[in-house]
Write an enzyme that holds these catalytic residues in place. Structure first.
Site, PDB file in Angstrom:
ATOM      1  N   GLU A 210       8.122   3.133   8.364  1.00  0.00           N
ATOM      2  CA  GLU A 210       7.063   3.536   7.437  1.00  0.00           C
ATOM      3  C   GLU A 210       6.496   2.247   6.861  1.00  0.00           C
ATOM      4  O   GLU A 210       7.090   1.658   5.961  1.00  0.00           O
ATOM      5  CB  GLU A 210       7.642   4.421   6.326  1.00  0.00           C
ATOM      6  CG  GLU A 210       8.191   5.755   6.803  1.00  0.00           C
ATOM      7  CD  GLU A 210       7.099   6.742   7.184  1.00  0.00           C
ATOM      8  OE1 GLU A 210       5.948   6.559   6.754  1.00  0.00           O
ATOM      9  OE2 GLU A 210       7.401   7.684   7.929  1.00  0.00           O
ATOM     10  N   CYS A 244       1.348   2.205  -1.031  1.00  0.00           N
ATOM     11  CA  CYS A 244       1.050   1.942   0.389  1.00  0.00           C
ATOM     12  C   CYS A 244      -0.152   2.733   0.883  1.00  0.00           C
ATOM     13  O   CYS A 244      -0.820   2.321   1.819  1.00  0.00           O
ATOM     14  CB  CYS A 244       2.270   2.256   1.239  1.00  0.00           C
ATOM     15  SG  CYS A 244       2.808   3.957   1.051  1.00  0.00           S
TER      16      CYS A 244
HETATM   17  P1  NAD Z   1       9.572  -5.512   2.360  1.00  0.00           P
HETATM   18  O1  NAD Z   1       9.324  -5.258   3.792  1.00  0.00           O
HETATM   19  O2  NAD Z   1       9.533  -6.911   1.853  1.00  0.00           O
HETATM   20  O3  NAD Z   1      11.030  -4.963   1.939  1.00  0.00           O
HETATM   21  C1  NAD Z   1      11.433  -3.639   2.229  1.00  0.00           C
HETATM   22  C2  NAD Z   1      12.950  -3.593   2.295  1.00  0.00           C
HETATM   23  O4  NAD Z   1      13.380  -4.418   3.363  1.00  0.00           O
HETATM   24  C3  NAD Z   1      13.673  -4.069   1.049  1.00  0.00           C
HETATM   25  O5  NAD Z   1      14.781  -3.244   0.805  1.00  0.00           O
HETATM   26  C4  NAD Z   1      14.126  -5.475   1.420  1.00  0.00           C
HETATM   27  O6  NAD Z   1      15.312  -5.871   0.780  1.00  0.00           O
HETATM   28  C5  NAD Z   1      14.382  -5.311   2.914  1.00  0.00           C
HETATM   29  N1  NAD Z   1      14.259  -6.588   3.625  1.00  0.00           N
HETATM   30  C6  NAD Z   1      13.574  -7.681   3.253  1.00  0.00           C
HETATM   31  N2  NAD Z   1      13.702  -8.644   4.192  1.00  0.00           N
HETATM   32  C7  NAD Z   1      14.487  -8.144   5.155  1.00  0.00           C
HETATM   33  C8  NAD Z   1      14.983  -8.638   6.394  1.00  0.00           C
HETATM   34  N3  NAD Z   1      14.699  -9.883   6.803  1.00  0.00           N
HETATM   35  N4  NAD Z   1      15.759  -7.845   7.143  1.00  0.00           N
HETATM   36  C9  NAD Z   1      16.015  -6.599   6.737  1.00  0.00           C
HETATM   37  N5  NAD Z   1      15.581  -6.056   5.592  1.00  0.00           N
HETATM   38  C10 NAD Z   1      14.821  -6.822   4.806  1.00  0.00           C
HETATM   39  O7  NAD Z   1       8.549  -4.587   1.565  1.00  0.00           O
HETATM   40  P2  NAD Z   1       8.325  -4.477   0.012  1.00  0.00           P
HETATM   41  O8  NAD Z   1       7.678  -5.719  -0.481  1.00  0.00           O
HETATM   42  O9  NAD Z   1       9.565  -4.017  -0.649  1.00  0.00           O
HETATM   43  O10 NAD Z   1       7.278  -3.255  -0.035  1.00  0.00           O
HETATM   44  C11 NAD Z   1       5.928  -3.433   0.185  1.00  0.00           C
HETATM   45  C12 NAD Z   1       5.533  -3.019   1.573  1.00  0.00           C
HETATM   46  O11 NAD Z   1       6.033  -1.751   1.891  1.00  0.00           O
HETATM   47  C13 NAD Z   1       4.018  -2.891   1.714  1.00  0.00           C
HETATM   48  O12 NAD Z   1       3.608  -3.400   2.952  1.00  0.00           O
HETATM   49  C14 NAD Z   1       3.785  -1.395   1.650  1.00  0.00           C
HETATM   50  O13 NAD Z   1       2.595  -0.956   2.250  1.00  0.00           O
HETATM   51  C15 NAD Z   1       4.994  -0.897   2.365  1.00  0.00           C
HETATM   52  N6  NAD Z   1       5.265   0.479   1.997  1.00  0.00           N
HETATM   53  C16 NAD Z   1       5.103   1.444   2.919  1.00  0.00           C
HETATM   54  C17 NAD Z   1       5.313   2.761   2.568  1.00  0.00           C
HETATM   55  C18 NAD Z   1       5.147   3.879   3.546  1.00  0.00           C
HETATM   56  O14 NAD Z   1       5.542   4.980   3.211  1.00  0.00           O
HETATM   57  N7  NAD Z   1       4.605   3.667   4.719  1.00  0.00           N
HETATM   58  C19 NAD Z   1       5.693   3.080   1.269  1.00  0.00           C
HETATM   59  C20 NAD Z   1       5.843   2.059   0.354  1.00  0.00           C
HETATM   60  C21 NAD Z   1       5.631   0.746   0.717  1.00  0.00           C
END
Ligand code: NAD
Length: 469
Positions: A210, A244
């Site tokens: 997602e 998002c």
């Molecule tokens: P992110 O990708 O930085 O982090 C998401 C999760 O991944 C966190 O729990 C983080 O700890 C983990 N993570 C970070 N680096 C990692 C790695 N190298 N390996 C594995 N896991 C890792 O995203 P964010 O900043 O928390 O959220 C913002 C993003 O999420 C935006 O792009 C937004 O559009 C998207 N988002 C999508 C939805 C959806 O439903 N499609 C909903 C909310 C947010």
């Protein structure tokens, strides 16, 4: 060293013991989850306020009520969802039992982001529990207060043998992903999505992604500017734009832009007062890092509305940018903040061409008094979700699938779709150990006449509910 081996082993053992299979267990866990929300309502609202200064109105609607709805839907329908689904049979298998069994995958991993830190962790969890899985939850380390509540309070409500929480950021998540899970459900950025998918591929683990991206919002000349401005502003500035599915940028004609600007100004003043920084109804940016990123984007084009910021408070005013070029920084990344660029186009055709040149977004919006225009945008583009004449209101309909397409993700969830996501549809055929004479004509030595008969029997179907098992 694998710090998570013990946790994984505990959950795998619980899964193979069959503990999560009975309907009663799943219902009890879902009821407990519901109690967690009810008994900790104020704590959860305070926590969301600490992390994001999320107004309780927005928190109730988008975090708590939607989770409660999901739990209730699962509780009301689980007995139907778990049932074997009979499938149509051919004449050869007419006496047999053929069905799809909804089988839990095993131990699932749910990784959540920080912007809706409760909803985006618990909504997938509801489906994972309903489908009979054990689950490791990995909340975001960025929404620190919620991470703590998930670690300390939620476990009191869930069976410790079947559900675990892992804390930490990229370093811990990287180590966690070295383990073999039976399913991975990831919500976050496309950049990290790629990393998670690569890790899943090592074990060929099925995955839902997602993700995010830039969501276009086309505004037609044939519209009421104030109505559009109210709707776009609310959905853009809800949770300070950290959504998002929020409209990321507006595409409209230069004439409509001139009508939208004063209307957006009126909407912002009406929603947040003369000085939005004093409004209790506007959230704050999650972290200093994101604040600085967003403040940098304010330099794209020209500020037509807002533009103020306060680093101390991580406040960015509801802002509208104009004269933005496609090559400006604000158009190179998902904004994820209270900033709305307006780009001008010649009309709907040009807007569609603009949208189609880019990655498929998670959400797409079209506003027009002419339904033909809305339908044209719908038909000639692709996106995870679509909103005609409103923002992300579709998120409130949990019977609707939610998910991205292409760059914005893969897989879908909400309501029954979450149950399906966390269930393996196992095709099953149960035949009689007797009646061997029926099978004789399929064995060698093959005779031409028998082949014709077998093909005929395979191609023909009888819709009798008959089975011998
Ligand atoms: P992110 O990708 O930085 O982090 C998401 C999760 O991944 C966190 O729990 C983080 O700890 C983990 N993570 C970070 N680096 C990692 C790695 N190298 N390996 C594995 N896991 C890792 O995203 P964010 O900043 O928390 O959220 C913002 C993003 O999420 C935006 O792009 C937004 O559009 C998207 N988002 C999508 C939805 C959806 O439903 N499609 C909903 C909310 C947010």
């Amino acid at each position: 060293m694998n710090p998570y081996a013990g946790t994984l082993k505990r959950l795998q053992d619980a899964f193979y013991s069959g503990r999560t299979r009975p309907l009663k267990f799943r219902i009890n866990q879902l009821r407990s989850l519901s109690r967690f929300l009810k008994e900790n309502r104020n704590l959860l609202l305070d926590t969301l306020a600490q992390d994001l200064n999320k107004p309780s109105f927005e928190a109730e609607l988008s975090e708590i009520v939607l989770c409660e709805e999901e739990i209730q839907l699962a509780l009301n329908n689980l007995h139907k969802w778990v049932k074997d689904e009979p499938v149509e049979k051919n004449l050869v298998t007419q006496l047999d039992s053929a069905f799809i069994r909804k089988e839990p995958y095993g131990v699932a991993l749910i990784i959540a982001p920080w912007n809706y830190p409760l909803n985006l962790l618990l909504v997938p969890l509801v489906g994972a529990i309903a489908a009979g899985n054990c689950v490791v939850l990995k909340p975001s380390e960025v929404s620190k207060s919620m991470e703590q509540v998930i670690a300390e309070v939620l476990p009191r409500y869930l069976d410790q043998n079947c559900f675990a929480t892992v804390l930490g950021g990229p370093r811990e998540a990287t180590l966690l992903l070295k383990n073999k899970f039976d399913y991975i459900f990831f919500t976050g950025s496309p950049t990290v999505g790629r990393i998670v998918m690569a890790a899943a591929s090592q074990h060929l683990t099925p995955i839902t992604l997602e993700l995010g991206g830039k969501n276009p919002c086309y505004v037609d000349d044939n519209c009421d500017p104030q109505t559009v401005a109210n709707r776009v502003a609310w959905f853009r500035f809800f949770n300070a734009g950290q959504t998002c599915v929020a409209p990321d940028y507006v595409l409209c004609s230069p004439e409509t832009r001139e009508k939208l600007l004063p209307a957006l100004q009126r909407a912002v003043t009406q929603f947040y007062g003369k000085d939005p920084q004093c409004s209790p109804d506007l959230a704050r940016i999650i972290s200093p890092k994101h604040f600085l990123r967003l403040r940098g984007l304010l330099g794209s084009g020209r500020v037509a509305l807002g533009g103020q910021s306060d680093e101390q408070e991580r406040y960015i005013a509801p802002t509208v940018l104009v004269d933005v070029k496609e090559t400006d920084p604000v158009m190179q990344e998902e904004i994820f903040g209270p900033i709305l660029p307006i780009l001008t186009v010649g009309g709907v055709e040009e807007a569609i061409a603009f949208i189609r040149k880019r990655e498929k977004p998670l959400a797409l919006f079209a506003f027009s008094n002419d339904s033909k225009v809305v339908n044209k945008v719908l038909e000639q583009t692709s996106s995870g979700t679509f909103g005609g004449n409103d923002g992300f209101m579709f998120m409130t309909i949990i019977s609707m699938p939610f998910g991205g397409v292409g760059h914005s993700g893969m897989g879908k969830y909400h309501g029954k779709f979450t149950f399906d996501t966390f269930s393996h549809g196992r095709g099953c055929l149960l035949r009689s150990p007797h009646l061997e004479f029926i099978n004789k004509f399929r064995y060698p030595p093959y005779a031409p006449g028998r082949q014709g008969l077998l093909v005929w029997l395979l191609k023909h179907k009888l819709s009798l509910p008959c089975s011998i098992l």
